[in-house]
Design a protein around this motif. Structure first.
Motif, mmCIF file in Angstrom:
data_model
loop_
_atom_site.group_PDB
_atom_site.id
_atom_site.type_symbol
_atom_site.label_atom_id
_atom_site.label_comp_id
_atom_site.label_asym_id
_atom_site.label_seq_id
_atom_site.Cartn_x
_atom_site.Cartn_y
_atom_site.Cartn_z
ATOM 1 N N GLU A 29 -10.587 -20.958 -14.525
ATOM 2 C CA GLU A 29 -10.037 -22.300 -14.435
ATOM 3 C C GLU A 29 -9.373 -22.745 -15.733
ATOM 4 O O GLU A 29 -8.733 -23.790 -15.770
ATOM 5 C CB GLU A 29 -11.139 -23.290 -14.045
ATOM 6 N N GLU A 57 -5.890 -20.378 -13.248
ATOM 7 C CA GLU A 57 -5.197 -21.567 -12.745
ATOM 8 C C GLU A 57 -6.187 -22.731 -12.712
ATOM 9 O O GLU A 57 -7.275 -22.615 -12.133
ATOM 10 C CB GLU A 57 -4.648 -21.288 -11.342
ATOM 11 N N SER A 76 -11.835 -15.724 -10.393
ATOM 12 C CA SER A 76 -10.753 -16.504 -10.985
ATOM 13 C C SER A 76 -11.255 -17.362 -12.144
ATOM 14 O O SER A 76 -12.427 -17.714 -12.226
ATOM 15 C CB SER A 76 -10.110 -17.401 -9.926
ATOM 16 N N ARG A 79 -4.867 -22.530 -6.961
ATOM 17 C CA ARG A 79 -5.644 -21.306 -7.164
ATOM 18 C C ARG A 79 -6.025 -20.678 -5.824
ATOM 19 O O ARG A 79 -5.923 -19.458 -5.641
ATOM 20 C CB ARG A 79 -6.896 -21.637 -7.981
#
Length: 265
Positions: A35, A9, A33, A15
């Motif tokens: 980007e 995300e 995570s 996020r």
């Protein structure tokens, strides 16, 4: 056993919100995570997540392009790819997402009940349940809650429903559907209608081992009672139940594809 989840995300606040929701699930482990799409592909090969929550609109590589890349790698290398849950603010991408065999589709901003339904769908797809996993003789994954010793008791399990005056003993299979009212829910059963002092989400949790589905935020329906599904308007549908009243249950356009997929399986 735990489920490894990864988020792709590009919006930081979104996020962080999704990461928070995932971290509330005890059996989920959150991987680092990404980007953007390129970063996701790098992290995927490093951490091998079981499920990816994939934003459709990202710089560099879109979520759709990432999904196609993963599918190509699967075909080339004969390797498994993770489950995909697409997320976006635009629901017109739902059909394209499911064409790529996504397990579900989340609209921003996230609705907590819809997110919970997605999480449960991921668990079922992976063969996980709330209890520890065991291996059946045929190699399928099953929960300790559904071992041979417990199957008999599950078939005869009852729900205790408080209607404000008494506690009603109810068989989950007898529930046709439930609908949200102002301060309670109405549970429609083979024996009649019950007003229960609980939320729709609480009932959904009680019947999570039975074939129930949330086609709309105000409804919970027993899939065994659906007779036919007819188009309504703007991508929404009506599910006609095979009860005496021929009840029509609304199916939102964001839930329709998931419902069709479940019924086909």
């Amino acid at each position: 056993m735990n489920i490894r989840a990864m988020i792709a995300e590009d919006e930081r606040l979104v996020r962080e919100e999704l990461a928070y929701l995932i971290q509330q699930e005890e059996d989920f482990i959150l991987c680092p995570s990404a980007e953007n799409g390129e970063q996701l592909l790098e992290l995927f090969h490093q951490y091998k997540p079981d499920v990816i929550f994939l934003d459709i609109h990202m710089p560099s590589l879109s979520g759709i392009e990432v999904a196609k890349t993963l599918a190509f790698q699967k075909n080339e290398n004969d390797t498994d790819i993770p489950l995909l849950v697409f997320s976006t603010a635009y629901d017109e991408y739902a059909i394209q997402a499911f064409d790529l065999e996504a397990v579900d589709y989340l609209l921003k901003p996230y609705d907590i009940q819809r997110f919970k339904a997605t999480i449960e769908r991921v668990r079922k797809k992976l063969g996980y349940r709330s209890g520890p996993l065991m291996k059946a003789e045929d190699g399928d994954s099953i929960s300790k809650e559904t071992t041979p010793n417990s199957l008999s008791s599950n078939r005869h399990a009852k729900l205790l429903i408080d209607d404000g005056e008494k506690v009603i003993v109810l068989s989950p299979q007898s529930i046709q559907y439930a609908v949200k009212q102002e301060r309670w829910i109405e549970i429609h059963t083979d024996q009649g209608t019950i007003q229960a002092k609980m939320t729709l989400q609480e009932l959904e949790e009680k019947v999570k081992h039975y074939p129930f589905f949330r086609p709309h935020r105000s409804y919970l329906v027993n899939l065994d009672y659906i007779y036919e599904i007819t188009p309504w308007f703007n991508g929404a549908y009506n599910a006609l139940l095979k009860n005496k009243e021929k009840t029509k249950i609304p199916v939102s356009r964001t839930s329709a594809k998931a419902l069709f997929k479940i019924l086909e399986q």
